[in-house]
Design a protein around this motif. Structure first.
Motif, PDB file in Angstrom:
ATOM      1  N   THR A   1       3.534  -2.127 -12.984  1.00 12.60           N
ATOM      2  CA  THR A   1       2.772  -1.786 -11.790  1.00 12.60           C
ATOM      3  C   THR A   1       1.285  -1.960 -12.034  1.00 12.60           C
ATOM      4  O   THR A   1       0.478  -1.424 -11.305  1.00 12.60           O
ATOM      5  CB  THR A   1       3.048  -0.334 -11.362  1.00 12.60           C
ATOM      6  OG1 THR A   1       2.978   0.487 -12.525  1.00 12.60           O
ATOM      7  CG2 THR A   1       4.382  -0.192 -10.708  1.00 12.60           C
TER       8      THR A   1
ATOM      9  N   LYS B   1       5.876  -9.972  -2.428  1.00 13.39           N
ATOM     10  CA  LYS B   1       5.402  -9.454  -1.130  1.00 13.39           C
ATOM     11  C   LYS B   1       6.586  -9.064  -0.244  1.00 13.39           C
ATOM     12  O   LYS B   1       6.514  -8.088   0.494  1.00 13.39           O
ATOM     13  CB  LYS B   1       4.568 -10.518  -0.403  1.00 13.39           C
ATOM     14  CG  LYS B   1       3.158 -10.650  -0.921  1.00 13.39           C
ATOM     15  CD  LYS B   1       2.210  -9.724  -0.179  1.00 13.39           C
ATOM     16  CE  LYS B   1       0.965  -9.416  -0.976  1.00 13.39           C
ATOM     17  NZ  LYS B   1       0.129 -10.590  -1.165  1.00 13.39           N
TER      18      LYS B   1
ATOM     19  N   TYR C   1       7.780  -5.784  -1.403  1.00 13.63           N
ATOM     20  CA  TYR C   1       6.860  -4.725  -0.975  1.00 13.63           C
ATOM     21  C   TYR C   1       7.158  -4.331   0.472  1.00 13.63           C
ATOM     22  O   TYR C   1       7.228  -3.162   0.820  1.00 13.63           O
ATOM     23  CB  TYR C   1       5.409  -5.209  -1.126  1.00 13.63           C
ATOM     24  CG  TYR C   1       4.411  -4.344  -0.405  1.00 13.63           C
ATOM     25  CD1 TYR C   1       3.949  -3.158  -0.986  1.00 13.63           C
ATOM     26  CD2 TYR C   1       3.936  -4.687   0.864  1.00 13.63           C
ATOM     27  CE1 TYR C   1       3.049  -2.343  -0.321  1.00 13.63           C
ATOM     28  CE2 TYR C   1       3.034  -3.882   1.533  1.00 13.63           C
ATOM     29  CZ  TYR C   1       2.596  -2.715   0.949  1.00 13.63           C
ATOM     30  OH  TYR C   1       1.707  -1.909   1.620  1.00 13.63           O
TER      31      TYR C   1
ATOM     32  N   THR D   1       8.376  -0.687   1.801  1.00  9.97           N
ATOM     33  CA  THR D   1       7.514   0.189   2.607  1.00  9.97           C
ATOM     34  C   THR D   1       7.632  -0.011   4.115  1.00  9.97           C
ATOM     35  O   THR D   1       7.323   0.889   4.879  1.00  9.97           O
ATOM     36  CB  THR D   1       6.034  -0.049   2.255  1.00  9.97           C
ATOM     37  OG1 THR D   1       5.733  -1.415   2.585  1.00  9.97           O
ATOM     38  CG2 THR D   1       5.758   0.166   0.779  1.00  9.97           C
TER      39      THR D   1
ATOM     40  N   PRO E   1       1.615  -6.280   4.663  1.00  8.90           N
ATOM     41  CA  PRO E   1       0.750  -6.328   3.480  1.00  8.90           C
ATOM     42  C   PRO E   1      -0.718  -6.437   3.883  1.00  8.90           C
ATOM     43  O   PRO E   1      -1.099  -7.362   4.598  1.00  8.90           O
ATOM     44  CB  PRO E   1       1.196  -7.608   2.750  1.00  8.90           C
ATOM     45  CG  PRO E   1       2.530  -7.946   3.327  1.00  8.90           C
ATOM     46  CD  PRO E   1       2.534  -7.412   4.721  1.00  8.90           C
TER      47      PRO E   1
END
Lengths: 515, 470
Positions: free
Chosen positions: B66, B105, B108, B112, B116
């Motif tokens: 991370t 991406k 991600y 979430t 982005p």
């Protein structure tokens, strides 16, 4: 030119990085065979190896000063001279993880060096060309003819830009370098950085811009060098902040997120930010787009008149992004009474923007400048309005190319932050995102930078750029950067040259990067 | 008034540690060991907190997943023992088209459900191939809504799969001559599909079907994979069958809102469609056609027939099939769209495309070039953490265990998050373009800025003239 024409330039004060270990192009390793004889320190004239008289132990080399493998031809090359063969030299493998296609690792390192020393780096770093494979990175200045060279000193070369070309009675603002600072709001960027930028603007006799986050009172000592931005969120737009400003900038759109309003994510809305913006702590702020009161050029004129009425001496700048019909927007702004049309290209910087917008919306500035310049010229009004370009203008040569394409001057944002050790890690949108203490309002991180430091580093970078501009102008026999405006005849584009001509120019950098 | 379209997103963490880009390595031979200023304690992202024991542990260097890449530890270590490297696993992630950064991406977004958003300007190449050679335009003044990102729910992203309604016709006695068929509207210009060459099992299908129902769109599903436990989601499934399977899957045809028929030849398709119409008049019929050099001819033929939608599929990289010099998806879309416009039949039919649709921007650009909607295949798998390593094709086990039983609600939430985020991004670009309806964007080439046009209009007059002088 007489002695009086000499331009007063700010003093360069060497300002090293805030971080202990500078990132360097080359790394030198010293292994355990070293007997600490001190020969390397004696030999190296670049100050890579250091040794103090009363300290016999070895000290880590100043690798960022090392000129690398080209030193091999020197008889003082430390690697070959070490009696124990204890030294090794190699390119820093961490460079692979640094930078991106637009800001290559070498461009970043070179700008850190410029910000430190105020001079162009000695190390072989490519700081004028990125790896993007298009636009500025494929445009070159034509090989100059030797007889055109004029041998005049830097401080006799005029790099100033006049911001008021109209014949109205408002201030005839002239900035001494062809750049001013882009809008960064209180909230997106640490206050000390903003004040440092304003101090640098004062030292350089140019401007910086509040961005849309309001007008912190700390700006007041520098108010003659601070543009008040009127953006769609209208944060902090009051009569007194309009009255403070030599230039008021309408921000219609931003190149990084055309068609969207400003973004300030909740984490960054601290108590101080919320107070200044009159909003709620921790609540994300998405400004509308565009102005709710502007549906036409006539509406826009009403806005411009309103500002002019409040402040009878200020200039009005109109910042727009680059849609396909950008020249229509520019001419509309002119007729609405703007002094400056500021076009912000799609690859510009931002504190926070959706990735899809940064990459995809509107066109790069390289196309927009000649489009606007040509159109305004054809309309016969080019000499009555100042064209300012921004968005992806990274270094001194990009500035010069933008001017040769038709801009009068440019706005710089990212490069100023790079001067303050920004590494372009793209974490600026988060509250505790900027580990370098630049784009942050975090209670701990915001104090990482001192105003004086920011001022020195930014001034130094511009002074290094100025050296590049001066040399460029000299090679074409020009004495003022104003003579460079629209001189597309001095530019070539690699894609439009035949093989033989092309081979005379530095090829466009083209290396694969891990994205 | 019907409900506004809204995708419910919720944070849905991955089951396995994702592959990060950066790693920090240490040359520990120089470490002071008990340094009180160890930079690991000061990491502003707390990356080292999980392995703080390593601070004094001299075992092999750890990789961090991370790391945000701020370089603070590298630059502040008192002994300068840190360096940063690219995570070796990251280097092998994806391929030339499905690049590691795209996959990251997508993960991600699946995690979430957020669009982005990042700081600093775009750092990629000036121009690229395929979809990357086009920018979308924006408008300084014309807005679909005047509230920035607020009020964007008024931007409509619907498209129709059903028959293109060409207007009512009446008998002499003013009764309707032909009753229009039912409209089948999808609120998102995106259908889901599970790519054939990755893992298709009952768990992935169930997750994708649930996601389709959350998103109110459709999952294209092979009829042989249509198990009874999926009937709950029948309103969000489009079975795909061959022309000779009508009898076998008669029930499926009747219960589904639409059917997908694999193209054989046009005559066969005409026959099959009329059979389906006789079974169920309102059925939406989609024909699945490979995107090869014949595609525009087939489109032209089918547009004259009683077909509602054509679904063209290119290869994984958006390239034309079965040809040595394949065109890229955006150019083929344009070719087919233009042919139908020239034939005056574009209004007869809907066109949807798949192959190489990897990001939200690709959906918007495909629509600009003439598609009605796109089909997301590989991203559907990547949402469920697929690493696109293709180990499954070699018969090896899946590194993220998609070949074993997993919680389909988890998978569905991840897929819905991803495409929810895509929907948000569509609104961003449509808003910027001043477009209020996805249907208005179709073929609206004026809302794009093409690289070759800019070069021709702006750079050619400047640089060509100069190069001639040289």
């Amino acid at each position: 030119m007489t002695k009086q024409d000499k331009i007063n330039l700010p003093k360069i004060v060497e300002t090293p990085s805030r971080f202990k270990n500078p990132i360097s192009k080359y790394i030198i390793r010293r292994n355990s065979k070293c007997i600490s004889c001190g020969l390397c320190a004696k030999l190296c004239s670049y100050g890579v190896h250091i040794r103090y008289d009363n300290y016999a132990k070895t000290i880590r080399p100043n690798e960022h000063k090392c000129i690398g493998f080209k030193c091999k031809t020197n008889n003082f090359f430390c690697i070959d001279n070490c009696p124990q063969n204890a030294l090794t030299l190699k390119e820093n493998p961490a460079l692979e993880t640094l930078g991106d296609y637009r800001w290559t690792p070498e461009m970043l390192i070179a700008h850190w060096e410029m910000a430190k020393t105020g001079s162009l780096p000695i190390v072989d770093l490519e700081y004028s060309l990125g790896n993007s494979g298009g636009g500025f990175d494929k445009i070159r200045f034509k090989i100059p003819e030797k007889q055109n060279y004029v041998n005049i000193a830097d401080n006799l070369i005029d790099t100033s830009v006049s911001l008021n070309k109209s014949e109205d009675n408002r201030i005839k603002k002239v900035i001494s370098i062809p750049c001013y600072g882009g809008g960064m709001s209180f909230g997106s960027t640490a206050l000390s950085v903003l004040i440092g930028r304003a101090k640098a603007a004062k030292a350089l006799n140019t401007l910086t811009c509040t961005g849309e986050g309001g007008y912190p009172e700390e700006f007041l000592p520098y108010k003659d060098h601070v543009i008040t931005q009127v953006a769609t969120g209208l944060f902090g737009v009051r009569e007194d902040t309009i009255l403070n400003a030599p230039v008021v900038e309408f921000k219609y759109a931003q190149g990084a997120k055309p068609g969207l309003g400003g973004h300030l994510l909740g984490d960054k809305v601290t108590k101080e930010v919320a107070e200044l913006r009159e909003t709620v702590v921790g609540r994300s702020l998405f400004s509308p787009f565009p102005f709710h009161s502007v549906y036409s050029v006539e509406d826009h004129k009403k806005h411009v008149d309103w500002i002019k009425e409040i402040n009878p001496s200020c200039l009005v700048s109109v910042k727009v992004s680059t849609p396909i019909d950008v020249e229509m927007v520019a001419i509309g702004s002119y007729y609405a009474g703007a002094h400056i049309i500021h076009i912000d290209g799609s690859y510009g910087g931002t504190g926070a923007a959706p990735d899809i917008a940064k990459k995809n919306i509107a066109m790069p500035i390289e196309y927009a400048i000649p489009k606007v310049h040509r159109f305004l010229t054809a309309e016969g009004v080019r000499d009555k309005i100042t064209v300012i370009a921004s968005g992806g203008i990274r270094n001194a040569l990009d500035v010069a190319k933008a001017i040769a394409l038709g801009a009068d001057g440019v706005v710089i944002g990212t490069a100023e932050l790079v001067a303050l050790d920004c590494i372009r890690c793209s974490n600026c949108e988060r509250g505790r995102g900027c580990a370098r203490g630049i784009a942050t309002t975090d209670i701990e991180l915001r104090d990482m930078i001192e105003e004086e430091y920011a001022m020195r580093r930014i001034t130094n970078m511009y002074m290094a750029w100025r050296k590049q501009w001066s040399e460029l102008l000299r090679t074409y026999g020009l004495k003022s950067i104003k003579e460079l405006v629209g001189r597309t005849d001095l530019l070539v584009h690699l894609d439009y040259l035949d093989q033989k001509e092309k081979s005379k120019y530095k090829p466009a950098p083209n290396f694969k990067m891990i994205r | 008034m019907t409900d506004k379209y809204h995708v419910p997103v919720k944070i849905t963490p991955p089951r396995f540690q994702p592959i990060g880009k950066y790693s920090i390595i240490e040359f520990r031979e120089d470490c002071a060991g008990s340094c009180k200023k160890c930079v690991k304690k000061n990491c502003i992202y707390n990356n080292f907190s999980y392995n703080r024991k390593h601070i004094s542990d001299m075992k092999e260097p750890e990789y961090l997943y991370t790391c945000s890449g701020c370089f603070r530890c590298v630059q502040e270590c008192t002994k300068g023992i840190f360096s940063r490297v690219i995570n070796p696993e990251y280097r092998t992630l994806g391929d030339d088209y499905w690049r590691a950064d795209i996959i990251l991406k997508l993960w991600y977004q699946a995690h979430t459900g957020n669009i982005p958003v990042s700081g600093s300007g775009y750092g990629g190449p000036f121009i690229g191939e395929g979809f990357d050679s086009v920018w979308t335009d924006m408008s300084e003044i014309v807005r679909p809504t005047r509230d920035g990102i607020h009020g964007r729910e008024y931007i409509n992203t619907c498209f129709e799969l059903s028959e293109r309604f060409k207007g009512l016709s009446f008998n002499d006695n003013m009764t309707l001559a032909k009753k229009p068929r039912k409209i089948l509207e999808v609120p998102l210009p995106l259908l889901l599909n599970l790519p054939k060459n990755l893992i298709i099992n009952k768990y992935t299908i169930l997750a994708a079907a649930k996601a389709a129902s959350i998103l109110k769109t459709f999952l294209l599903i092979d009829s042989k994979n249509y198990t009874p436990n999926l009937s709950k989601y029948k309103n969000n499934l489009i079975p795909c069958l061959k022309t000779d399977e009508l009898k076998k899957y008669k029930n499926l045809i009747v219960t589904s809102k639409a059917v997908l028929i694999e193209y054989t030849n046009t005559q066969d398709i005409i026959r099959t469609v009329s059979c389906i119409r006789s079974l169920s008049r309102n059925k939406t019929v989609i024909i699945k056609v490979p995107l090869n050099t014949n595609a525009d001819k087939i489109a032209s033929e089918l547009a004259d027939e009683d077909v509602d939608t054509i679904y063209f599929y290119a290869d994984d990289h958006g390239k034309e099939l079965n040809t040595k010099n394949p065109l890229f998806l955006k150019d083929i879309i344009r070719k087919i769209h233009n042919r139908l416009v020239a034939d005056l039949t574009r209004q007869n039919i809907n066109l949807i495309f798949s192959g190489g649709i990897a990001m939200a921007e690709h959906v918007a650009k495909a629509i600009i070039f003439g598609a009605d909607a796109a089909v997301a295949d590989i991203p559907t798998m990547i949402a469920m953490e697929c690493r696109f390593c293709k180990e499954c094709q070699k018969g090896y086990s899946c590194p993220v265990k998609l070949d074993e039983e997993f919680d389909s609600d988890w998978g569905a939430a991840r897929i819905a998050n991803l495409f929810g985020a895509w929907h948000g991004q569509l609104l961003e670009v449509m808003g910027a373009m001043g477009i209020r309806e996805a249907r208005r964007l179709r073929g609206e080439i004026g809302r794009s800025i093409r690289f070759e046009n800019l070069e021709k209009d702006i750079f050619e007059p400047i640089f060509k003239r100069h190069s001639e002088q040289l």
